[in-house]
Design an enzyme around this catalytic site. Structure first.
Site, PDB file in Angstrom:
ATOM      1  N   HIS A  25     -17.422 -13.325 -26.076  1.00  0.00           N
ATOM      2  CA  HIS A  25     -16.421 -12.603 -26.855  1.00  0.00           C
ATOM      3  C   HIS A  25     -15.692 -11.581 -25.974  1.00  0.00           C
ATOM      4  CE1 HIS A  25     -14.891 -10.609 -30.610  1.00  0.00           C
ATOM      5  NE2 HIS A  25     -14.888  -9.553 -29.807  1.00  0.00           N
ATOM      6  N   GLU A  26     -16.468 -10.762 -25.275  1.00  0.00           N
ATOM      7  CA  GLU A  26     -15.865  -9.753 -24.403  1.00  0.00           C
ATOM      8  C   GLU A  26     -15.173 -10.396 -23.213  1.00  0.00           C
ATOM      9  OE1 GLU A  26     -15.602  -6.759 -25.323  1.00  0.00           O
ATOM     10  OE2 GLU A  26     -16.951  -6.923 -27.048  1.00  0.00           O
ATOM     11  N   HIS A  29     -11.642 -11.183 -24.195  1.00  0.00           N
ATOM     12  CA  HIS A  29     -10.782  -9.997 -24.052  1.00  0.00           C
ATOM     13  C   HIS A  29     -10.430  -9.767 -22.579  1.00  0.00           C
ATOM     14  CE1 HIS A  29     -11.231  -8.877 -28.181  1.00  0.00           C
ATOM     15  NE2 HIS A  29     -12.484  -8.505 -28.095  1.00  0.00           N
TER      16      HIS A  29
END
Length: 376
Positions: A25-26, A29
């Site tokens: 998820h990170e 980003h």
């Protein structure tokens, strides 16, 4: 396995599920931010004090922290909780060259895409996991044709017949018999609209599903809907490689549909808040699923990845969806919302998330059930 070993096994299983999903998820980003030229100060796997880490040539500190329940990426210039993009004293103090590499310096649609990349990465990872499972184990593709009807069941009362081919339940498209079970189970004691084909003629039949309390092998209890039909023998099909991406995407799409349906049921009171669980329940389920083997573990990880992506897309301040809402509004009105509006919105979001976390934790511990029994 004694109680202590069971708890430790559940915690380790929870870390094995959540850790990689938060990391990707990170990473979503991070990857899009780097594409737009944003410098990342820190990429942390876990929270709290650093155990070990290193700094890459771009100046990003990659660290592993002592609390492995999640992680985060902090971009240069991302200096307020709202990630609002408005100038701050720290940001104004940077040199023009450094300022150009900050999150705040980027256009609103750049920030929008950077934030959107995290949830979308979780959804993409779920598609990859389903694709891997379908490649190795095949896909259940039994026809959605009724082969038998349980007497006095919901299907019997509604007039369904052997040979009926079910094509949809409410807004859910039904291609195969195994598509029916998750949809039916989500609507206990509710009326659903079933679309079917009988003797070549399309029909709509309203069915009031029955409800049953189901308990799995681990003692977990849930209230599920029952239709009362049987299908043919399960058929496992080995798909061509060209069809696997579509099948995996369809599986994830159905799960997202169920997530939206479930939220709607809770909001309208058709589903009890008692079913809302938090980290403790997920940890317990992680341990239980891991005991069943590698395949159930992978499917569970895919489901949690979809859930993580979906939850983060909700338009709630403090979640990615809240940031996306503000950036979308900034794009539309061509200026950020006022600092007062953003500050109060994020205070409300923080209060809401802490309240839901507390409620879910008390639910997981059985405290709410105990209080209901005491209060009658």
């Amino acid at each position: 396995m004694n109680a202590y070993s069971g708890i430790m096994f559940s915690i380790l299983s929870f870390i094995a599920v959540i850790g990689p999903l938060v990391f990707v998820h990170e990473l979503g980003h991070y990857a899009v931010a780097r594409f737009f030229g944003v410098k990342a100060d820190v990429f942390s796997i876990g929270f709290g004090p650093e155990i070990f880490g290193w700094t890459d040539r771009l100046g990003t500190r990659w660290r592993v922290a002592c609390l492995p329940f999640g992680g985060y990426v902090r971009f240069a210039g991302d200096m307020d909780p709202a990630s609002s993009g408005r100038p701050s004293s720290e940001w104004l103090a940077l040199s023009p060259e450094d300022r150009a590499k900050t999150f705040q310096a980027k256009k609103a649609w750049h920030r929008f895409l950077i934030v959107l990349a995290g949830p979308l990465t979780n959804i993409f990872v779920a598609i990859l996991l389903f694709a891997a499972v379908f490649s190795v184990h095949g896909v259940a593709r039994s026809p959605s044709v009724v082969s038998a009807i349980v007497p006095h069941s919901a299907a019997d009362t509604a007039g369904l017949k052997v040979g009926d081919k079910i094509t949809a339940v409410n807004s859910y498209k039904v291609n195969y018999f195994n598509d029916l079970q998750p949809v039916v189970q989500m609507h206990p004691d509710e009326e659903v609209l079933i679309k079917l084909v009988r003797d070549g003629r399309a029909m709509d039949v309203k069915v009031h599903l029955k409800a049953e309390h189901f308990q799995d092998r681990f003692g977990n209890s849930s209230r599920i809907g029952l239709l009362g039909i049987l299908g043919g023998a399960p058929v496992i099909v080995r798909l061509p490689l060209t069809e696997i991406p579509q099948a995996a995407t369809s599986a994830v799409g159905t799960m997202l549909h169920e997530q939206i349906d479930g939220i709607g049921q809770i909001i309208t009171g058709r589903r009890s808040m008692d079913e809302l669980g938090g980290p403790i329940r997920i940890a317990r389920m992680s341990g239980q699923i891991t005991e069943l083997g590698f395949l159930p573990f992978v499917l569970f990880m895919a489901a949690i990845s979809v859930n993580l992506g979906f939850i983060n897309l909700l338009p709630v301040p403090m979640l990615d969806g809240g940031h996306l809402l503000f950036y979308a509004m900034e794009i539309i009105i061509r200026r950020p919302l006022t600092p007062v509006i953003q500050t109060w919105a994020f205070r409300f979001g923080l209060f809401l998330l802490l309240s839901l976390t507390l409620f879910a934790t008390l639910n997981d511990l059985g405290v709410l059930v105990w209080l209901k029994q005491i209060l009658g």
